[in-house]
Motif scaffolding. Structure first.
Motif, PDB file in Angstrom:
ATOM      1  N   ASP A  65       0.792  -1.235   0.000  1.00  4.82           N
ATOM      2  CA  ASP A  65       0.000   0.000   0.000  1.00  4.82           C
ATOM      3  C   ASP A  65       0.826   1.287   0.000  1.00  4.82           C
ATOM      4  O   ASP A  65       0.309   2.353   0.295  1.00  4.82           O
ATOM      5  N   TYR A  66       2.107   1.203  -0.285  1.00  2.75           N
ATOM      6  CA  TYR A  66       2.962   2.381  -0.311  1.00  2.75           C
ATOM      7  C   TYR A  66       3.842   2.380  -1.553  1.00  2.75           C
ATOM      8  O   TYR A  66       4.211   1.333  -2.054  1.00  2.75           O
ATOM      9  N   TYR A  67       4.178   3.580  -2.006  1.00  4.95           N
ATOM     10  CA  TYR A  67       5.155   3.743  -3.079  1.00  4.95           C
ATOM     11  C   TYR A  67       6.501   4.111  -2.456  1.00  4.95           C
ATOM     12  O   TYR A  67       6.568   4.836  -1.451  1.00  4.95           O
ATOM     13  N   TYR A  68       7.549   3.623  -3.072  1.00  8.42           N
ATOM     14  CA  TYR A  68       8.910   3.950  -2.677  1.00  8.42           C
ATOM     15  C   TYR A  68       9.661   4.409  -3.921  1.00  8.42           C
ATOM     16  O   TYR A  68       9.628   3.748  -4.946  1.00  8.42           O
ATOM     17  N   LEU A  69      10.340   5.532  -3.805  1.00  6.49           N
ATOM     18  CA  LEU A  69      11.136   6.089  -4.890  1.00  6.49           C
ATOM     19  C   LEU A  69      12.602   5.813  -4.596  1.00  6.49           C
ATOM     20  O   LEU A  69      13.084   6.070  -3.490  1.00  6.49           O
ATOM     21  N   THR A  70      13.324   5.286  -5.570  1.00  3.47           N
ATOM     22  CA  THR A  70      14.760   5.092  -5.438  1.00  3.47           C
ATOM     23  C   THR A  70      15.452   5.992  -6.457  1.00  3.47           C
ATOM     24  O   THR A  70      15.032   6.045  -7.620  1.00  3.47           O
ATOM     25  N   GLY A  71      16.468   6.711  -6.004  1.00  4.75           N
ATOM     26  CA  GLY A  71      17.184   7.590  -6.904  1.00  4.75           C
ATOM     27  C   GLY A  71      18.451   8.122  -6.268  1.00  4.75           C
ATOM     28  O   GLY A  71      18.694   7.945  -5.071  1.00  4.75           O
ATOM     29  N   TYR A  72      19.248   8.771  -7.092  1.00 11.43           N
ATOM     30  CA  TYR A  72      20.505   9.360  -6.630  1.00 11.43           C
ATOM     31  C   TYR A  72      20.223  10.746  -6.065  1.00 11.43           C
ATOM     32  O   TYR A  72      19.698  11.624  -6.764  1.00 11.43           O
ATOM     33  N   CYS A  73      20.556  10.948  -4.800  1.00 16.68           N
ATOM     34  CA  CYS A  73      20.348  12.235  -4.129  1.00 16.68           C
ATOM     35  C   CYS A  73      21.578  13.111  -4.325  1.00 16.68           C
ATOM     36  O   CYS A  73      22.678  12.749  -3.888  1.00 16.68           O
TER      37      CYS A  73
END
Length: 84
Positions: A65-73
């Motif tokens: 029930d959740y979205y998770y964003l993965t990316g370079y900060c």
């Protein structure tokens, strides 16, 4: 985007956010956002000293029930995962 469950949302705004992140991933552009959390009084509090996060997103995952964003900060100079 990886989906690991059925998509449900009570907040239409969430659909627009997810769509914008997917578009950024597809065209390879960075996104900026304020990251917040709820405090003990269920009030939204901005993190990172109220500064924008700038991220090069590369994956969006739906799980439990959740979205998770993965990316370079850019600011932290490493890959991070953010709860949306």
């Amino acid at each position: 985007m990886h989906i690991i469950s059925c998509v449900k949302s009570e907040n239409e705004k969430g659909y627009y956010i997810v769509d914008a992140i997917n578009e950024a991933i597809n065209v390879g552009v960075k996104i900026s956002f304020y990251y917040s959390e709820l405090n003990g009084k269920k009030k939204e509090v901005l993190r990172n000293d109220v500064k924008l996060y700038t991220v090069s997103p590369f994956d969006l995952i739906w799980d439990g029930d959740y979205y998770y964003l993965t990316g370079y900060c850019d600011e932290r100079e490493f890959v991070r995962t953010y709860y949306i």
